[in-house]
Every structure is written in C-alpha cells, then in structure tokens.
Design a protein around this motif. Structure first.
Motif, PDB file in Angstrom:
ATOM      1  N   VAL A   1       0.857  -1.189   0.000  1.00  0.00           N
ATOM      2  CA  VAL A   1       0.000   0.000   0.000  1.00  0.00           C
ATOM      3  C   VAL A   1       0.892   1.238   0.000  1.00  0.00           C
ATOM      4  CG1 VAL A   1      -1.774   1.308   1.220  1.00  0.00           C
ATOM      5  CG2 VAL A   1      -1.816  -1.207   1.262  1.00  0.00           C
ATOM      6  N   PHE A   2       0.659   2.167  -0.918  1.00  0.00           N
ATOM      7  CA  PHE A   2       1.453   3.388  -0.951  1.00  0.00           C
ATOM      8  C   PHE A   2       1.114   4.273   0.241  1.00  0.00           C
ATOM      9  CE2 PHE A   2       1.829   2.380  -5.515  1.00  0.00           C
ATOM     10  CZ  PHE A   2       3.197   2.511  -5.645  1.00  0.00           C
ATOM     11  N   SER A   3       2.155   4.804   0.889  1.00  0.00           N
ATOM     12  CA  SER A   3       1.989   5.823   1.916  1.00  0.00           C
ATOM     13  C   SER A   3       1.896   7.188   1.237  1.00  0.00           C
ATOM     14  CB  SER A   3       3.169   5.808   2.885  1.00  0.00           C
ATOM     15  OG  SER A   3       3.311   4.553   3.501  1.00  0.00           O
ATOM     16  N   SER A   4       1.482   8.205   1.996  1.00  0.00           N
ATOM     17  CA  SER A   4       1.411   9.562   1.474  1.00  0.00           C
ATOM     18  C   SER A   4       2.075  10.498   2.463  1.00  0.00           C
ATOM     19  CB  SER A   4      -0.050   9.974   1.267  1.00  0.00           C
ATOM     20  OG  SER A   4      -0.137  11.300   0.795  1.00  0.00           O
ATOM     21  N   HIS A   5       2.926  11.394   1.964  1.00  0.00           N
ATOM     22  CA  HIS A   5       3.604  12.348   2.843  1.00  0.00           C
ATOM     23  C   HIS A   5       4.036  13.577   2.045  1.00  0.00           C
ATOM     24  CE1 HIS A   5       7.693  11.512   1.343  1.00  0.00           C
ATOM     25  NE2 HIS A   5       7.341  10.237   1.314  1.00  0.00           N
ATOM     26  N   PRO A   6       4.298  14.681   2.717  1.00  0.00           N
ATOM     27  CA  PRO A   6       4.705  15.901   2.012  1.00  0.00           C
ATOM     28  C   PRO A   6       6.188  15.898   1.652  1.00  0.00           C
ATOM     29  CG  PRO A   6       4.495  16.334   4.356  1.00  0.00           C
ATOM     30  CD  PRO A   6       4.049  14.921   4.152  1.00  0.00           C
ATOM     31  N   VAL A   7       6.506  16.652   0.606  1.00  0.00           N
ATOM     32  CA  VAL A   7       7.874  16.815   0.124  1.00  0.00           C
ATOM     33  C   VAL A   7       8.099  18.291  -0.167  1.00  0.00           C
ATOM     34  CG1 VAL A   7       9.342  16.449  -1.902  1.00  0.00           C
ATOM     35  CG2 VAL A   7       8.240  14.502  -0.810  1.00  0.00           C
ATOM     36  N   ARG A   8       9.292  18.761   0.163  1.00  0.00           N
ATOM     37  CA  ARG A   8       9.663  20.157  -0.098  1.00  0.00           C
ATOM     38  C   ARG A   8      10.741  20.177  -1.174  1.00  0.00           C
ATOM     39  NH1 ARG A   8      14.001  22.848   1.828  1.00  0.00           N
ATOM     40  NH2 ARG A   8      14.349  21.227   3.409  1.00  0.00           N
ATOM     41  N   ALA A   9      10.499  20.904  -2.276  1.00  0.00           N
ATOM     42  CA  ALA A   9      11.448  21.006  -3.377  1.00  0.00           C
ATOM     43  C   ALA A   9      12.279  22.275  -3.256  1.00  0.00           C
ATOM     44  CB  ALA A   9      10.729  20.973  -4.715  1.00  0.00           C
ATOM     45  N   GLU A  10      13.512  22.204  -3.681  1.00  0.00           N
ATOM     46  CA  GLU A  10      14.414  23.357  -3.684  1.00  0.00           C
ATOM     47  C   GLU A  10      13.954  24.354  -4.752  1.00  0.00           C
ATOM     48  OE1 GLU A  10      17.584  25.819  -2.673  1.00  0.00           O
ATOM     49  OE2 GLU A  10      16.883  23.994  -1.655  1.00  0.00           O
ATOM     50  N   PRO A  11      13.683  25.613  -4.372  1.00  0.00           N
ATOM     51  CA  PRO A  11      13.284  26.611  -5.375  1.00  0.00           C
ATOM     52  C   PRO A  11      14.324  26.726  -6.484  1.00  0.00           C
ATOM     53  CG  PRO A  11      12.884  27.438  -3.162  1.00  0.00           C
ATOM     54  CD  PRO A  11      13.663  26.159  -3.000  1.00  0.00           C
ATOM     55  N   GLY A  12      13.863  26.783  -7.715  1.00  0.00           N
ATOM     56  CA  GLY A  12      14.756  26.925  -8.853  1.00  0.00           C
ATOM     57  C   GLY A  12      15.277  25.621  -9.412  1.00  0.00           C
ATOM     58  N   SER A  13      15.034  24.520  -8.708  1.00  0.00           N
ATOM     59  CA  SER A  13      15.495  23.212  -9.182  1.00  0.00           C
ATOM     60  C   SER A  13      14.619  22.730 -10.327  1.00  0.00           C
ATOM     61  CB  SER A  13      15.458  22.199  -8.042  1.00  0.00           C
ATOM     62  OG  SER A  13      14.120  21.978  -7.617  1.00  0.00           O
ATOM     63  N   GLY A  14      15.057  21.672 -10.997  1.00  0.00           N
ATOM     64  CA  GLY A  14      14.247  21.099 -12.053  1.00  0.00           C
ATOM     65  C   GLY A  14      12.913  20.612 -11.545  1.00  0.00           C
ATOM     66  N   VAL A  15      12.919  19.943 -10.387  1.00  0.00           N
ATOM     67  CA  VAL A  15      11.676  19.449  -9.796  1.00  0.00           C
ATOM     68  C   VAL A  15      10.729  20.614  -9.495  1.00  0.00           C
ATOM     69  CG1 VAL A  15      10.678  18.355  -7.747  1.00  0.00           C
ATOM     70  CG2 VAL A  15      12.651  17.326  -8.864  1.00  0.00           C
ATOM     71  N   ALA A  16      11.273  21.692  -8.938  1.00  0.00           N
ATOM     72  CA  ALA A  16      10.434  22.846  -8.601  1.00  0.00           C
ATOM     73  C   ALA A  16       9.890  23.529  -9.853  1.00  0.00           C
ATOM     74  CB  ALA A  16      11.229  23.845  -7.764  1.00  0.00           C
ATOM     75  N   ARG A  17      10.683  23.600 -10.902  1.00  0.00           N
ATOM     76  CA  ARG A  17      10.197  24.217 -12.145  1.00  0.00           C
ATOM     77  C   ARG A  17       9.043  23.415 -12.747  1.00  0.00           C
ATOM     78  NH1 ARG A  17      15.757  25.060 -12.958  1.00  0.00           N
ATOM     79  NH2 ARG A  17      15.895  23.232 -14.330  1.00  0.00           N
ATOM     80  N   ILE A  18       9.083  22.091 -12.561  1.00  0.00           N
ATOM     81  CA  ILE A  18       8.040  21.235 -13.122  1.00  0.00           C
ATOM     82  C   ILE A  18       6.824  21.157 -12.207  1.00  0.00           C
ATOM     83  CG2 ILE A  18       7.477  18.872 -13.822  1.00  0.00           C
ATOM     84  CD1 ILE A  18      10.532  18.607 -14.517  1.00  0.00           C
ATOM     85  N   LEU A  19       7.069  20.990 -10.903  1.00  0.00           N
ATOM     86  CA  LEU A  19       5.992  20.705  -9.956  1.00  0.00           C
ATOM     87  C   LEU A  19       5.680  21.864  -9.016  1.00  0.00           C
ATOM     88  CD1 LEU A  19       7.017  17.062  -8.963  1.00  0.00           C
ATOM     89  CD2 LEU A  19       5.360  17.772 -10.699  1.00  0.00           C
TER      90      LEU A  19
END
Length: 231
Positions: A141-159
């Motif tokens: 079963v997948f768990s759910s939790h929050p994630v914080r992305a670094e501003p300006g990163s590729g992940v942050a630009r996408i999400l």
C-alpha cells in the motif's frame, strides 16, 4: 506523420503467472506505459542487458523504474538484514544505461530504485533501512507524505516549490548523492529528489509519479525528448 518520442522503460525480471503459465518474465506495471503514452511518447520496455548501451542511440528518453533494492556491493557496503537479495543482471544493465544516458545527455527520469541507482552511478551511497515508517507503512500500500522542493530546481520548475504531496513505498533512500544535487526532501529529512543540473533533463524522484494523478514529470520528460530530437 511526426514520430512520437521513443521512451525506454527498464523493467523487472520476476516469477509471474498469467493464464495457465508460471514463468520468469520481464514485466513492468502498466502505469508507466500509460503515463508515457498520455504524455505523448511511445513506450519501449527494456529487459536487463549488459552487452552494451547501444539501444540508447535509438531512444529519445529513458525511465529507470522502481523495483528491488540495489546490491550494496555496488556502493561498497555490506548488506543490511532487511536488504533484498541482489539482482546482479538488473543492477548492471541499468547502471550501464544510466551512465550511457548521462554521457549522451539523453533525457533521464529515475523512479524510486531508479533515483537510487542514478546516485550510485555518480559515486553516491544509499541508506539501506530507513528509521522512519512514513515511507512504507503497510506492505503493498502506498503511503502519502509531504515533500519540499528546492526553489529553482528542475523538480520545482516542473511541480512548483510549494509543499508537494507524494506517494511512497520504500525502505531505502539516497544517503550521499555523489555528483548529483539533492533537490527535494521529506519532512524527516529523507532525500526525495536528485538531479544533474549540467544535463538537459536528469531527475530522480523517490516517489512513484506513475501512480499519481499528476502527469507533469512525464510531460516534461517527453517534452525534453521532443526538443532534443529537433536540435
């Protein structure tokens, strides 16, 4: 007609049953294929192969899928009692493809184990058994939790760099990212994303975006693959 970007997806090799048959099989959850197709790509499943990385020359992007734990010998560690039995062929085949993707600047997305392998390929190490239960509370079963992305990163630009809600089912994670850059963290400090900012698109995420109702990572990967073909 313009050809859709061809996206290779590495796969599991497991004992599997269908109909009256029970054999070793190369397989992948259909969610990966559906995510690539919905993003405008054409999926190609890649069984483990250690002969060469020449298949990358016909691909427009690569996804390294989730799966069993990486063999600790790959990063110079002894196995923890909880670590899965190694799959040497899969480890070797995927590391070969990851190194080849980095060398070619082929758009690359690592998912869960795939993100961990990206770090190992760049000289990093893994945590073999996380102390926190938020990442795998119930088996299957997948768990759910929050994630914080670094501003300006590729992940942050996408999400976006606001707090993200992700899914998870893992007990290992990146410890030392090697030459990669850490760009997202869980609330307990666990590394949730790694990137190579010197490449057009090289992102590994610890969660399973193929199982979420959010296509943006796959759309960004296919877009990067499309743009690379034009250049």
């Amino acid at each position: 007609m313009t050809r859709r970007p061809l996206v290779g997806i590495t796969c599991y090799v497991e004992q599997a049953r269908w109909g009256v048959w029970d054999f070793r099989a190369s397989l992948i959850p259909q969610a990966y294929v559906d995510a690539v197709t919905a993003a405008g790509g054409r999926a190609l499943v890649l069984p483990p192969d250690t002969t060469d990385d020449a298949v990358l020359d016909v691909l427009d992007a690569l996804i390294v899928a989730g799966g069993v734990d990486v063999d600790p010998a790959r990063y110079g560690a002894e196995p923890h009692p909880s670590t899965d039995a190694p799959q040497p062929l899969r480890d070797a085949g995927e590391l070969l493809l990851i190194q080849g993707a980095f060398a070619r600047d082929l758009p690359l997305l690592g998912v869960c184990r795939g993100a961990q392998l990206m770090a190992v390929a760049r000289g990093g190490t893994l945590i073999q058994d996380l102390p926190s239960g938020i990442h795998r509370e119930v088996l299957g079963v997948f768990s759910s939790h929050p994630v914080r992305a670094e501003p300006g990163s590729g992940v942050a630009r996408i999400l976006g760099d606001a707090e993200l809600k992700v899914n998870a089912h893992h007990h290992q994670a990146v410890d030392d990212p090697g030459a990669l850059v850490v760009t997202a963290w869980a609330e307990d400090g666990t590394i949730e994303a790694v990137e190579d900012p010197t490449r057009t698109f090289a992102i590994g995420v610890q969660w399973h975006p193929e199982m979420l109702d959010d296509p943006r990572l796959f759309v960004a990967l296919v877009d990067a693959a499309s743009q690379a073909r034009v250049l």
